[in-house]
Design a protein around this motif. Sequence first.
Motif, PDB file in Angstrom:
ATOM      1  N   PHE A 119       0.835  -1.198   0.000  1.00  0.00           N
ATOM      2  CA  PHE A 119       0.000   0.000   0.000  1.00  0.00           C
ATOM      3  C   PHE A 119       0.872   1.251   0.000  1.00  0.00           C
ATOM      4  CE2 PHE A 119       0.832  -0.933   4.397  1.00  0.00           C
ATOM      5  CZ  PHE A 119       0.914   0.288   5.030  1.00  0.00           C
ATOM      6  N   ASP A 120       0.270   2.357  -0.427  1.00  0.00           N
ATOM      7  CA  ASP A 120       0.966   3.633  -0.547  1.00  0.00           C
ATOM      8  C   ASP A 120       0.579   4.519   0.632  1.00  0.00           C
ATOM      9  OD1 ASP A 120       2.101   6.041  -1.296  1.00  0.00           O
ATOM     10  OD2 ASP A 120       0.668   6.431  -2.907  1.00  0.00           O
ATOM     11  N   ARG A 121       1.544   4.829   1.485  1.00  0.00           N
ATOM     12  CA  ARG A 121       1.266   5.681   2.647  1.00  0.00           C
ATOM     13  C   ARG A 121       1.841   7.080   2.481  1.00  0.00           C
ATOM     14  NH1 ARG A 121       2.938   4.507   8.195  1.00  0.00           N
ATOM     15  NH2 ARG A 121       2.976   6.744   8.346  1.00  0.00           N
ATOM     16  N   SER A 122       2.173   7.447   1.252  1.00  0.00           N
ATOM     17  CA  SER A 122       2.838   8.730   1.015  1.00  0.00           C
ATOM     18  C   SER A 122       1.978   9.932   1.411  1.00  0.00           C
ATOM     19  CB  SER A 122       3.277   8.851  -0.444  1.00  0.00           C
ATOM     20  OG  SER A 122       2.148   8.797  -1.294  1.00  0.00           O
ATOM     21  N   GLY A 123       0.664   9.773   1.458  1.00  0.00           N
ATOM     22  CA  GLY A 123      -0.203  10.886   1.826  1.00  0.00           C
ATOM     23  C   GLY A 123      -0.398  11.038   3.325  1.00  0.00           C
ATOM     24  N   TYR A 124       0.358  10.281   4.125  1.00  0.00           N
ATOM     25  CA  TYR A 124       0.181  10.291   5.573  1.00  0.00           C
ATOM     26  C   TYR A 124       1.494  10.609   6.257  1.00  0.00           C
ATOM     27  CZ  TYR A 124      -4.130   8.087   4.228  1.00  0.00           C
ATOM     28  OH  TYR A 124      -5.335   7.834   3.629  1.00  0.00           O
ATOM     29  N   GLY A 125       1.405  11.134   7.476  1.00  0.00           N
ATOM     30  CA  GLY A 125       2.601  11.488   8.240  1.00  0.00           C
ATOM     31  C   GLY A 125       3.438  10.278   8.602  1.00  0.00           C
ATOM     32  N   ASN A 126       4.704  10.511   8.869  1.00  0.00           N
ATOM     33  CA  ASN A 126       5.643   9.434   9.181  1.00  0.00           C
ATOM     34  C   ASN A 126       5.330   8.711  10.487  1.00  0.00           C
ATOM     35  OD1 ASN A 126       7.086   9.943   6.897  1.00  0.00           O
ATOM     36  ND2 ASN A 126       8.605  11.238   7.899  1.00  0.00           N
ATOM     37  N   MET A 127       4.780   9.418  11.459  1.00  0.00           N
ATOM     38  CA  MET A 127       4.637   8.840  12.781  1.00  0.00           C
ATOM     39  C   MET A 127       3.279   8.198  13.042  1.00  0.00           C
ATOM     40  SD  MET A 127       7.588   9.246  13.992  1.00  0.00           S
ATOM     41  CE  MET A 127       7.365   8.813  15.700  1.00  0.00           C
ATOM     42  N   ASP A 128       2.354   8.286  12.109  1.00  0.00           N
ATOM     43  CA  ASP A 128       1.023   7.755  12.351  1.00  0.00           C
ATOM     44  C   ASP A 128       1.022   6.229  12.330  1.00  0.00           C
ATOM     45  OD1 ASP A 128      -0.029  10.285  12.558  1.00  0.00           O
ATOM     46  OD2 ASP A 128      -0.696  10.367  10.476  1.00  0.00           O
ATOM     47  N   ASP A 129       0.379   5.624  13.331  1.00  0.00           N
ATOM     48  CA  ASP A 129       0.244   4.168  13.358  1.00  0.00           C
ATOM     49  C   ASP A 129      -1.198   3.751  13.132  1.00  0.00           C
ATOM     50  OD1 ASP A 129      -0.934   4.783  15.771  1.00  0.00           O
ATOM     51  OD2 ASP A 129       0.354   3.487  16.977  1.00  0.00           O
ATOM     52  N   TRP A 130      -2.031   4.728  12.772  1.00  0.00           N
ATOM     53  CA  TRP A 130      -3.438   4.466  12.444  1.00  0.00           C
ATOM     54  C   TRP A 130      -3.799   5.401  11.305  1.00  0.00           C
ATOM     55  CZ3 TRP A 130      -6.774   1.323  15.601  1.00  0.00           C
ATOM     56  CH2 TRP A 130      -8.091   1.250  15.135  1.00  0.00           C
ATOM     57  N   LEU A 131      -4.078   4.843  10.133  1.00  0.00           N
ATOM     58  CA  LEU A 131      -4.359   5.666   8.953  1.00  0.00           C
ATOM     59  C   LEU A 131      -5.808   5.498   8.513  1.00  0.00           C
ATOM     60  CD1 LEU A 131      -1.187   4.636   6.892  1.00  0.00           C
ATOM     61  CD2 LEU A 131      -1.392   6.500   8.544  1.00  0.00           C
ATOM     62  N   PRO A 132      -6.646   6.525   8.685  1.00  0.00           N
ATOM     63  CA  PRO A 132      -8.024   6.450   8.186  1.00  0.00           C
ATOM     64  C   PRO A 132      -8.021   6.716   6.672  1.00  0.00           C
ATOM     65  CG  PRO A 132      -7.686   8.535   9.307  1.00  0.00           C
ATOM     66  CD  PRO A 132      -6.390   7.773   9.388  1.00  0.00           C
ATOM     67  N   VAL A 133      -8.055   5.655   5.874  1.00  0.00           N
ATOM     68  CA  VAL A 133      -7.851   5.820   4.427  1.00  0.00           C
ATOM     69  C   VAL A 133      -9.157   6.014   3.646  1.00  0.00           C
ATOM     70  CG1 VAL A 133      -5.649   4.592   4.402  1.00  0.00           C
ATOM     71  CG2 VAL A 133      -7.762   3.319   4.038  1.00  0.00           C
ATOM     72  N   GLY A 134     -10.290   5.868   4.287  1.00  0.00           N
ATOM     73  CA  GLY A 134     -11.563   6.035   3.578  1.00  0.00           C
ATOM     74  C   GLY A 134     -11.901   4.775   2.805  1.00  0.00           C
ATOM     75  N   ASN A 135     -11.267   4.616   1.647  1.00  0.00           N
ATOM     76  CA  ASN A 135     -11.468   3.445   0.802  1.00  0.00           C
ATOM     77  C   ASN A 135     -10.120   2.805   0.530  1.00  0.00           C
ATOM     78  OD1 ASN A 135     -11.882   1.591  -1.270  1.00  0.00           O
ATOM     79  ND2 ASN A 135     -13.267   2.924  -2.414  1.00  0.00           N
ATOM     80  N   ILE A 136      -9.951   1.557   0.918  1.00  0.00           N
ATOM     81  CA  ILE A 136      -8.663   0.863   0.784  1.00  0.00           C
ATOM     82  C   ILE A 136      -8.185   0.824  -0.664  1.00  0.00           C
ATOM     83  CG2 ILE A 136      -9.585  -1.487   0.559  1.00  0.00           C
ATOM     84  CD1 ILE A 136      -6.502  -0.462   2.659  1.00  0.00           C
ATOM     85  N   GLU A 137      -9.116   0.819  -1.606  1.00  0.00           N
ATOM     86  CA  GLU A 137      -8.734   0.763  -3.027  1.00  0.00           C
ATOM     87  C   GLU A 137      -7.889   1.960  -3.435  1.00  0.00           C
ATOM     88  OE1 GLU A 137      -9.258  -1.892  -4.940  1.00  0.00           O
ATOM     89  OE2 GLU A 137     -10.268  -2.840  -3.242  1.00  0.00           O
ATOM     90  N   LEU A 138      -8.031   3.087  -2.756  1.00  0.00           N
ATOM     91  CA  LEU A 138      -7.301   4.305  -3.102  1.00  0.00           C
ATOM     92  C   LEU A 138      -5.825   4.261  -2.707  1.00  0.00           C
ATOM     93  CD1 LEU A 138      -9.993   6.954  -2.079  1.00  0.00           C
ATOM     94  CD2 LEU A 138      -9.540   6.005  -4.363  1.00  0.00           C
ATOM     95  N   VAL A 139      -5.439   3.338  -1.837  1.00  0.00           N
ATOM     96  CA  VAL A 139      -4.040   3.254  -1.398  1.00  0.00           C
ATOM     97  C   VAL A 139      -3.352   1.957  -1.815  1.00  0.00           C
ATOM     98  CG1 VAL A 139      -4.301   4.870   0.521  1.00  0.00           C
ATOM     99  CG2 VAL A 139      -4.685   2.426   0.897  1.00  0.00           C
ATOM    100  N   LYS A 140      -4.057   1.093  -2.522  1.00  0.00           N
ATOM    101  CA  LYS A 140      -3.445  -0.165  -2.979  1.00  0.00           C
ATOM    102  C   LYS A 140      -2.413   0.120  -4.045  1.00  0.00           C
ATOM    103  CE  LYS A 140      -6.990  -3.634  -2.157  1.00  0.00           C
ATOM    104  NZ  LYS A 140      -7.914  -4.573  -2.778  1.00  0.00           N
TER     105      LYS A 140
END
Length: 140
Positions: A119-140
């Motif tokens: 998955f792509d976590r580039s839109g989230y901060g480095n320190m977050d251990d919980w990412l509310p992604v909305g729809n998982i398909e958008l980060v695959k």
Amino acid sequence: MDHIVYLDARAKEFENLENGNKTMIVRGAMGRKLPHGRVHVSDVLYFTENNGEGFIKGKASVKCVFFSEKLTKEESEKMVEENQPKLQLNSALLKRFAGKRFLTLVEVEKFETLSPLKFDRSGYGNMDDWLPVGNIELVK
């Protein structure tokens, strides 16, 4: 809503979820931070480990959620201790979460192991251990 949740690899949190020993996730902080107020019953949690692999390896549905109000250190410790049979925290995680002013307890059900999924976590901060992604398909 879909969420990506990092689990502690050293504490074998993923394995404990997979084998059914663990049925609850805890997050805690001195202030309100993710996922406080942002996770709801029937949301889907996708699990990855904090070991640098970057693969989603499992998922589960949220069965119930509890968001605490401001707790004393003693109240927080008691709440974590009372939920320890579902949390299955090792001593390091007990120390990390017990005593926090705000706790989020998330009970899960219908855990299933997935084929590893990048998955792509580039839109989230480095320190977050919980990412509310909305729809998982958008980060695959």
